[in-house]
Design a protein around this motif. Structure first.
Motif, PDB file in Angstrom:
ATOM      1  N   LEU A 234       0.849  -1.184   0.000  1.00 47.06           N
ATOM      2  CA  LEU A 234       0.000   0.000   0.000  1.00 47.06           C
ATOM      3  C   LEU A 234       0.886   1.236   0.000  1.00 47.06           C
ATOM      4  O   LEU A 234       1.683   1.438   0.925  1.00 47.06           O
ATOM      5  N   PHE A 235       0.753   2.068  -1.027  1.00 47.46           N
ATOM      6  CA  PHE A 235       1.703   3.151  -1.274  1.00 47.46           C
ATOM      7  C   PHE A 235       1.176   4.517  -0.848  1.00 47.46           C
ATOM      8  O   PHE A 235       0.005   4.846  -1.067  1.00 47.46           O
ATOM      9  N   SER A 236       2.068   5.320  -0.269  1.00 46.97           N
ATOM     10  CA  SER A 236       1.855   6.755  -0.135  1.00 46.97           C
ATOM     11  C   SER A 236       2.238   7.375  -1.466  1.00 46.97           C
ATOM     12  O   SER A 236       3.343   7.147  -1.971  1.00 46.97           O
ATOM     13  N   LEU A 237       1.368   8.190  -2.061  1.00 45.89           N
ATOM     14  CA  LEU A 237       1.511   8.551  -3.465  1.00 45.89           C
ATOM     15  C   LEU A 237       1.793  10.028  -3.714  1.00 45.89           C
ATOM     16  O   LEU A 237       2.069  10.419  -4.846  1.00 45.89           O
ATOM     17  N   GLY A 238       1.736  10.850  -2.695  1.00 44.36           N
ATOM     18  CA  GLY A 238       1.994  12.277  -2.839  1.00 44.36           C
ATOM     19  C   GLY A 238       3.284  12.686  -2.145  1.00 44.36           C
ATOM     20  O   GLY A 238       4.254  11.923  -2.124  1.00 44.36           O
TER      21      GLY A 238
END
Length: 302
Positions: free
Chosen positions: A37-41
């Motif tokens: 699960l990625f942090s995208l900002g």
């Protein structure tokens, strides 16, 4: 024996660049599946210094060696250094995780922003933050995400509605004991099925009751020995993907010896398909080893 879903929360740019590839290599070598699960900002980890005002936060920092795991530069992002945009910088790396066969999904847009502000903002704020993350995920992967896991287990009814609006199919946003359908006090369905984190994390255990990096895996193995109920274990690219990787490796080997299968969240979702799951509310509670209050599986409603 049980299926144990490995859920990898990726909070920072450093964790993305260094921890994620290392975990991909480990899981492939061990034949394990997992959900990333990625942090995208932007990485604004440095702004988490404001959590020093929360009860228990400084004790947790002392126990888990935050500087050692995250690095000084990461702890300055968003304060003295500009926060790097993770999704823009690392899009090829993120796609490589999917291409290696692992499940990928959304953690958040801005980890610190979600974790520190969600419970103080209205439902529209949660919807905007969710939409930003989903838009970036879709730009990177060419399709919308199926799975979401909230940053820091900060979650509430409005965030569940935001997931439903973005057509998220399954989620792991809360702490709990078994899969459930999230509902409000009136019994109205809020969002997708929740597959809560059921086991404590390594950083919640280290430093308590004599647990350290040399023996903490045994504390978790004691909990899963002889168990047939499926579990969800959350790990972090910044911790188990780096300095705690030897601990994770010992833990995974122990689970395999116990007869458990290491899977992604999607495997639990497939297993639950067609089942009538219990309906629970979501409440805010303290969790041992964590500072502040987290979203927790609440009472069963009807």
């Amino acid at each position: 024996m049980a299926r144990i879903a490995l859920k990898v929360d990726v909070d920072t740019w450093r964790g993305t660049r260094l921890g994620v590839p290392a975990l991909v290599d480990l899981f492939r070598a061990e034949g394990a599946d997992a959900t990333f699960l990625f942090s995208l900002g932007p990485d604004h980890t440095g702004r988490a210094v404001l959590r020093a005002l929360r009860p228990g936060f400084l004790k947790k920092v002392a126990r888990t060696s935050v500087l050692e795991h995250y690095g000084l530069r990461t702890l300055l992002y968003g304060m003295l250094l500009p926060g790097p945009d993770i999704g823009l910088r690392e899009a090829p790396l993120l796609r490589s995780v999917r291409d290696a066969g692992f499940e990928v999904g959304v953690h958040c847009w801005d980890h610190v922003r979600w974790q520190d502000h969600l419970l103080r903002e209205d439902d529209a704020w949660a919807a905007r933050e969710m939409a930003r993350a989903v838009k970036r995920f879709t730009e990177i992967f060419g399709c919308p995400p199926r799975v979401h896991g909230a940053a820091g287990w900060q979650f509430h009814d409005g965030a569940a509605r935001a997931e439903a609006a973005q057509e998220i199919r399954s989620a792991s946003d809360v702490r709990g004991t078994h899969p459930f359908v999230p509902v409000n006090a009136a019994g109205e369905t809020l969002g997708p099925t929740q597959f809560p984190t059921t086991l404590p994390t390594l950083d919640e255990l280290i430093g308590l009751d004599g647990a350290d990096a040399g023996n903490v895996h045994t504390r978790l193995l004691e909990r899963t020995a002889g168990q047939s109920q499926d579990q969800v274990f959350t790990l972090h690219a910044e911790l188990e993907g780096q300095r705690l990787m030897p601990v994770l490796s010992r833990l995974m080997a122990g689970w395999v010896r116990q007869g458990h299968t290491l899977v992604a969240l999607r495997t639990l979702e497939w297993a639950a398909h067609g089942m009538t799951l219990p309906r629970h509310t979501i409440v805010q509670q303290e969790v041992p080893g964590r500072s502040g209050r987290l979203a927790v599986q609440g009472p069963c409603i009807g």
